[in-house]
Motif scaffolding. Structure first.
Motif, PDB file in Angstrom:
ATOM      1  N   LEU A   1       0.829  -1.208   0.000  1.00  0.00           N
ATOM      2  CA  LEU A   1       0.000   0.000   0.000  1.00  0.00           C
ATOM      3  C   LEU A   1       0.857   1.248   0.000  1.00  0.00           C
ATOM      4  O   LEU A   1       0.553   2.233  -0.697  1.00  0.00           O
ATOM      5  CB  LEU A   1      -0.936  -0.012   1.211  1.00  0.00           C
ATOM      6  CG  LEU A   1      -2.052  -1.051   1.207  1.00  0.00           C
ATOM      7  CD1 LEU A   1      -2.808  -1.019   2.525  1.00  0.00           C
ATOM      8  CD2 LEU A   1      -3.000  -0.809   0.033  1.00  0.00           C
ATOM      9  N   ALA A   2       1.930   1.239   0.784  1.00  0.00           N
ATOM     10  CA  ALA A   2       2.810   2.403   0.842  1.00  0.00           C
ATOM     11  C   ALA A   2       3.488   2.650  -0.501  1.00  0.00           C
ATOM     12  O   ALA A   2       3.581   3.792  -0.965  1.00  0.00           O
ATOM     13  CB  ALA A   2       3.849   2.209   1.942  1.00  0.00           C
ATOM     14  N   LEU A   3       3.963   1.576  -1.138  1.00  0.00           N
ATOM     15  CA  LEU A   3       4.647   1.719  -2.416  1.00  0.00           C
ATOM     16  C   LEU A   3       3.726   2.226  -3.514  1.00  0.00           C
ATOM     17  O   LEU A   3       4.188   2.790  -4.510  1.00  0.00           O
ATOM     18  CB  LEU A   3       5.260   0.377  -2.832  1.00  0.00           C
ATOM     19  CG  LEU A   3       6.489  -0.064  -2.036  1.00  0.00           C
ATOM     20  CD1 LEU A   3       6.819  -1.517  -2.316  1.00  0.00           C
ATOM     21  CD2 LEU A   3       7.688   0.820  -2.383  1.00  0.00           C
ATOM     22  N   ARG A   4       2.420   2.029  -3.355  1.00  0.00           N
ATOM     23  CA  ARG A   4       1.456   2.526  -4.337  1.00  0.00           C
ATOM     24  C   ARG A   4       1.026   3.957  -4.045  1.00  0.00           C
ATOM     25  O   ARG A   4       0.222   4.520  -4.787  1.00  0.00           O
ATOM     26  CB  ARG A   4       0.214   1.629  -4.353  1.00  0.00           C
ATOM     27  CG  ARG A   4       0.498   0.156  -4.576  1.00  0.00           C
ATOM     28  CD  ARG A   4       1.060  -0.137  -5.943  1.00  0.00           C
ATOM     29  NE  ARG A   4       0.103   0.103  -7.009  1.00  0.00           N
ATOM     30  CZ  ARG A   4       0.321  -0.159  -8.288  1.00  0.00           C
ATOM     31  NH1 ARG A   4       1.474  -0.682  -8.644  1.00  0.00           N
ATOM     32  NH2 ARG A   4      -0.593   0.088  -9.191  1.00  0.00           N
ATOM     33  N   SER A   5       1.578   4.548  -2.968  1.00  0.00           N
ATOM     34  CA  SER A   5       1.103   5.878  -2.568  1.00  0.00           C
ATOM     35  C   SER A   5       2.211   6.908  -2.407  1.00  0.00           C
ATOM     36  O   SER A   5       1.987   8.091  -2.654  1.00  0.00           O
ATOM     37  CB  SER A   5       0.324   5.783  -1.241  1.00  0.00           C
ATOM     38  OG  SER A   5      -0.740   4.861  -1.339  1.00  0.00           O
ATOM     39  N   VAL A   6       3.386   6.478  -1.962  1.00  0.00           N
ATOM     40  CA  VAL A   6       4.472   7.428  -1.713  1.00  0.00           C
ATOM     41  C   VAL A   6       5.722   6.967  -2.452  1.00  0.00           C
ATOM     42  O   VAL A   6       5.807   5.810  -2.880  1.00  0.00           O
ATOM     43  CB  VAL A   6       4.772   7.560  -0.197  1.00  0.00           C
ATOM     44  CG1 VAL A   6       3.576   8.136   0.538  1.00  0.00           C
ATOM     45  CG2 VAL A   6       5.165   6.222   0.406  1.00  0.00           C
ATOM     46  N   PRO A   7       6.716   7.856  -2.623  1.00  0.00           N
ATOM     47  CA  PRO A   7       7.925   7.490  -3.370  1.00  0.00           C
ATOM     48  C   PRO A   7       8.667   6.307  -2.756  1.00  0.00           C
ATOM     49  O   PRO A   7       8.617   6.070  -1.546  1.00  0.00           O
ATOM     50  CB  PRO A   7       8.777   8.766  -3.297  1.00  0.00           C
ATOM     51  CG  PRO A   7       7.804   9.868  -3.097  1.00  0.00           C
ATOM     52  CD  PRO A   7       6.712   9.290  -2.249  1.00  0.00           C
ATOM     53  N   ILE A   8       9.389   5.585  -3.607  1.00  0.00           N
ATOM     54  CA  ILE A   8      10.127   4.413  -3.154  1.00  0.00           C
ATOM     55  C   ILE A   8      11.174   4.785  -2.125  1.00  0.00           C
ATOM     56  O   ILE A   8      11.423   4.044  -1.174  1.00  0.00           O
ATOM     57  CB  ILE A   8      10.779   3.702  -4.362  1.00  0.00           C
ATOM     58  CG1 ILE A   8       9.699   3.106  -5.271  1.00  0.00           C
ATOM     59  CG2 ILE A   8      11.733   2.605  -3.908  1.00  0.00           C
ATOM     60  CD1 ILE A   8      10.246   2.459  -6.532  1.00  0.00           C
TER      61      ILE A   8
END
Length: 299
Positions: free
Chosen positions: A62-69
């Motif tokens: 979920l984080a990778l789909r929302s904020v930069p890597i």
């Protein structure tokens, strides 16, 4: 960013719980790997650790789909700080002043990253990048076969770094998967890169922890899973910071990773020694490494 931090908390706590369960399983009787795993699976701590690993991976996606890597990678490296704090609480592991300072440094770096991070990049990623990730994953897997032949003084560091590259492939591959229908996944090289990269990274990290220094292996893994994916995100996927805060993001990333490297010995949670009677350790028991591979990054 909340999901990324949540994943770090899940992974860091799971490492301690699984270390306790694995050490207890080894102390309750002889047996091979299968027998030890079976005894560990019968303990609630080990099962709870596996559940936390699963939840952490979902939060990571979920984080990778929302904020930069770069923000997610730094947050995942911060799971070492979580492990250190939880180990100090549950295992009575004494942290030095330098290690407590490193925990504070990690928190400060993540705070800077949270303030400076923008939304994830808007580039879908080219077909060449997808195939490049699959090729990188295959290369990481091949390194597992030659890792044992490396000189002892560099073996753990190289294997740990290679495992970090594999986990970095997982981070990038998540961003390169557009659809999750069976048809879309079957024709997307990034889906195979995710599976192959995660599996290869797990094998390499296991080998690194068994054949060398935990600190060296974990330090290599942290560098491999943060720096490379961050560059891919910025250069090829369009990850950016908030206007005018690029310097803060770079500073926060560097500070968070540096603090995590200072806590690299917690790549395996230290667990108390069990005395000859087989019961719980006393307050004065000295900690020892669990010699257990980390499970957290494997998808």
């Amino acid at each position: 960013m909340v999901c990324a931090l949540g994943a770090a908390v899940c992974y860091g706590t799971a490492t301690v719980l699984q270390a306790i369960a694995a050490r207890t399983a080894a102390a309750t009787g002889p047996g091979g790997d299968v027998a030890l795993l079976w005894r560990a699976l019968r303990q609630w701590r080990y099962v709870a650790g596996l559940m936390l690993d699963g939840l952490g991976f979902l939060l990571q996606v979920l984080a990778l789909r929302s904020v930069p890597i770069y923000a997610v990678g730094a947050a995942l490296a911060a799971s070492l700080a979580v492990t250190a704090v939880v180990a100090a609480r549950l295992l009575r592991v004494r942290l030095s002043r330098v290690e407590w300072a490193a925990v504070a440094v990690v928190c400060a770096g993540l705070a800077l990253l949270g303030l400076a991070s923008g939304a994830e990049g808007d580039r879908a990623g080219s077909a060449a990048l997808r195939w490049a990730m699959l090729g990188t994953a295959a290369g990481v897997l091949l390194l597992d076969g030659v890792g044992g032949r490396l000189p002892e003084r560099v073996r753990a560091l190289v294997l740990g770094l290679a495992s970090g590259f594999g986990f970095g492939v997982v981070e990038v591959a998540v961003r390169l998967i557009d659809g999750v229908t069976p048809g879309a996944l079957l024709v997307n090289p990034a889906a195979y890169a995710l599976l192959l990269g995660g599996g290869a990274a797990f094998l390499l990290l296991t080998s690194a922890l068994q054949r060398g220094s935990v600190t060296a292996a974990t330090a290599g893994m942290v560098l491999g899973e943060t720096v490379g994916p961050a560059l891919v995100g910025v250069v090829w996927l369009g990850d950016r910071t908030r206007p005018g805060l690029g310097w803060m993001a770079v500073l926060g990333f560097a500070v968070a990773v540096a603090g995590s490297l200072a806590l690299a010995r917690f790549g395996e949670a230290p667990v108390p020694q069990v005395h000859d009677g087989g019961g719980p350790p006393g307050p004065g028991s000295a900690p020892e490494p669990s010699r257990r591979p980390r499970f957290r990054q494997a998808p």
